[in-house]
Design an enzyme around this catalytic site. Structure first.
Site, short mmCIF file in Angstrom:
data_model
loop_
_atom_site.label_atom_id
_atom_site.label_comp_id
_atom_site.label_asym_id
_atom_site.label_seq_id
_atom_site.Cartn_x
_atom_site.Cartn_y
_atom_site.Cartn_z
N HIS A 206 2.96 9.27 3.68
CA HIS A 206 4.26 8.93 3.07
C HIS A 206 4.11 8.34 1.67
CE1 HIS A 206 8.52 8.83 3.43
NE2 HIS A 206 8.55 8.72 4.75
N ARG A 207 2.88 8.06 1.25
CA ARG A 207 2.68 7.56 -0.11
C ARG A 207 2.76 8.67 -1.14
NH1 ARG A 207 -3.09 4.81 0.73
NH2 ARG A 207 -3.34 6.86 1.70
#
Length: 477
Positions: free
Chosen positions: A448-449
């Site tokens: 998700h980064r």
């Protein structure tokens, strides 16, 4: 005069620090040529035959089959030079010989290269193509008090074959160990002592010049465990949990240990999320049958995994955010231009991830051929470390195990992994009517980064569209 040279386990690359001896290819007394394979070892990544950079007669082997050796630990010694045909006997010859013994001839360290023999033209990490290996300096023992020294029989210098080994090594009774270097060379001996809480400075070695050998540490461990032993149990032993009846403990080492470490690191460092979708794969299976029929009976068949890999490379071209990794130290997202697709393969040794290089530049036929080659190499254990590293995206076909879905752990340091479940006939609404179709589930686990859910959802939807309608791929051709 023959010169005895020591060959240690070289650095096999990719950060590997140890290897297990699988099979010795030479015997003590056998003549070996330069670059001749002398031992087969198994690392956490692959089975490797290790060539010896020296030519001569094998005088000793270190490590029994099945024993784990650290990088830098002695593998064998070779008598090199004019008198190599009649090597001097060295204590520790034969499998499982004394750890850490370095034979000396005429005061010359066995590890020192005097330029008297053949040297390897091959390149091993730590062994050049003609330059002498680094000289190993013998560690001199710490002086032992006279009272303790009187309990040990004299030890002859030289090869150590006339040494009289004491039944139990002397352990100093002083409150603090004597300062100075510890007379031990082998990293295996150090590790054995550390794991069992044995203070090496308190031992008197039975090797040449007081060198502490593995047998010395094992005797010290046995003496400490004997009933009525004066030495108190070490903190490490005391804190070890007692095994229940019927309990089996399996060490996390080798491939299993590497997998465990990598999975743990992935969970610690990567904030992952998973999205999934059910898709109708009927048209994809029909397209595969048509491709294989068009190729003729003698043409290589295109696998379903190859088609899925081709779809993934097309999707990554549209969504390059997922062909990336995160540099945590620099706090940067690193997007990668080339796509190297890893695929999960279950073998007798455990789970491995072979890598198809430059998958984005390959056709479905080329992908199928390379996937087949790597799968065969994975099963027979012949994959090289280079074929197991460097992937930028992983494809995981867990449907072969008969399961529908999963939330796979990302293959660190990648940013995403696509999972594919089994393809089974299911009721499906097709063109407004209920029909039986070949349905599978796709799941995408992503970091998700590197992106938000919109990018991940767009990637997965494009893959699903290509599975349901393979003609979608033609837009990018």
């Amino acid at each position: 005069m023959a010169e005895v040279k020591e060959f240690t386990l070289p650095d096999l690359g990719e950060g590997l620090t140890e290897a297990e001896v699988v099979r010795w290819l030479v015997e003590v007394g056998e003549v070996v040529a330069v670059d001749q394979p002398v031992v087969e070892v198994e690392t956490a990544k692959a089975m490797v035959e290790v060539p010896c950079p020296y030519g001569g007669v094998v005088t000793a082997r270190y490590g029994a089959e099945g024993e784990e050796l650290a990088v830098g630990a002695p593998l064998l010694t070779v008598a090199v030079g004019a008198d190599a045909s009649a090597p001097a006997a060295a204590e520790g010859s034969g499998s499982g010989g004394a750890d850490g013994v370095v034979a000396e001839a005429d005061g010359v360290d066995a590890a020192e290269d005097g330029g008297a023999g053949e040297t390897s033209g091959a390149v091993l990490v730590g062994y050049g193509t003609g330059a002498p290996p680094a000289r190993r300096r013998r560690v001199r023992p710490t002086p032992v008090p006279a009272a303790a020294a009187g309990q040990v029989n004299g030890v002859a210098s030289g090869y150590g074959r006339h040494a009289v080994t004491p039944e139990v090594p002397v352990r100093a009774e002083a409150a603090e160990p004597a300062p100075g270097p510890v007379p031990v060379i082998s990293p295996l001996v150090r590790r054995l002592a550390r794991q069992n809480g044995v203070e090496l400075r308190t031992l008197t070695g039975s090797g040449p010049d007081g060198l502490i050998l593995r047998a010395d540490v094992e005797r010290a461990i046995g003496a400490a465990a004997a009933p009525g032993a004066a030495a108190e149990p070490s903190a490490a032993v005391a804190s070890a949990p007692a095994a229940d009846a019927g309990e089996v403990r399996i060490p996390l080492r080798g491939l299993r240990g590497v997998v465990a470490d990598k999975m743990s690191r992935s969970r610690r460092e990567i904030p992952e999320a998973t999205c999934w979708v059910d898709v109708d794969a009927t048209e994809l299976l029909a397209a595969r049958r048509a491709m294989n029929a068009a190729g003729g009976p003698d043409a290589p068949k295109i696998s379903l995994l190859a088609l899925l890999a081709r779809i993934c490379t097309a999707a990554l071209a549209r969504y390059p955010e997922l062909n990336a990794r995160v540099d945590t130290e620099a706090r940067e997202i690193v997007r990668l231009e080339r796509v190297h697709v890893g695929f999960a393969a279950q073998t007798d040794r455990g789970l491995v991830v072979p890598v198809v290089r430059d998958a984005h530049a390959r056709s479905a036929e080329s992908l199928s051929e390379e996937l087949g080659r790597l799968t065969g190499a994975a099963r027979d254990g012949s994959l090289t470390p280079g074929e197991l590293t460097g992937s930028t995206f992983t494809l995981n076909n867990y449907g072969v195990f008969g399961v529908d879905g999963s939330t796979p752990i990302i293959n660190h340091p990648e940013a995403a992994m696509l999972g594919v479940g089994r393809i089974v006939p299911k009721p499906w609404v097709y063109e407004g009517e209920l029909a039986v179709r070949q349905v599978t589930q796709l799941s995408l686990t992503f970091d998700h980064r590197v992106c938000d859910g919109g990018v991940a959802g767009g990637f997965l939807r494009y893959v699903a569209d290509c599975v349901e309608q393979p003609a979608v791929l033609l837009r990018g051709v």
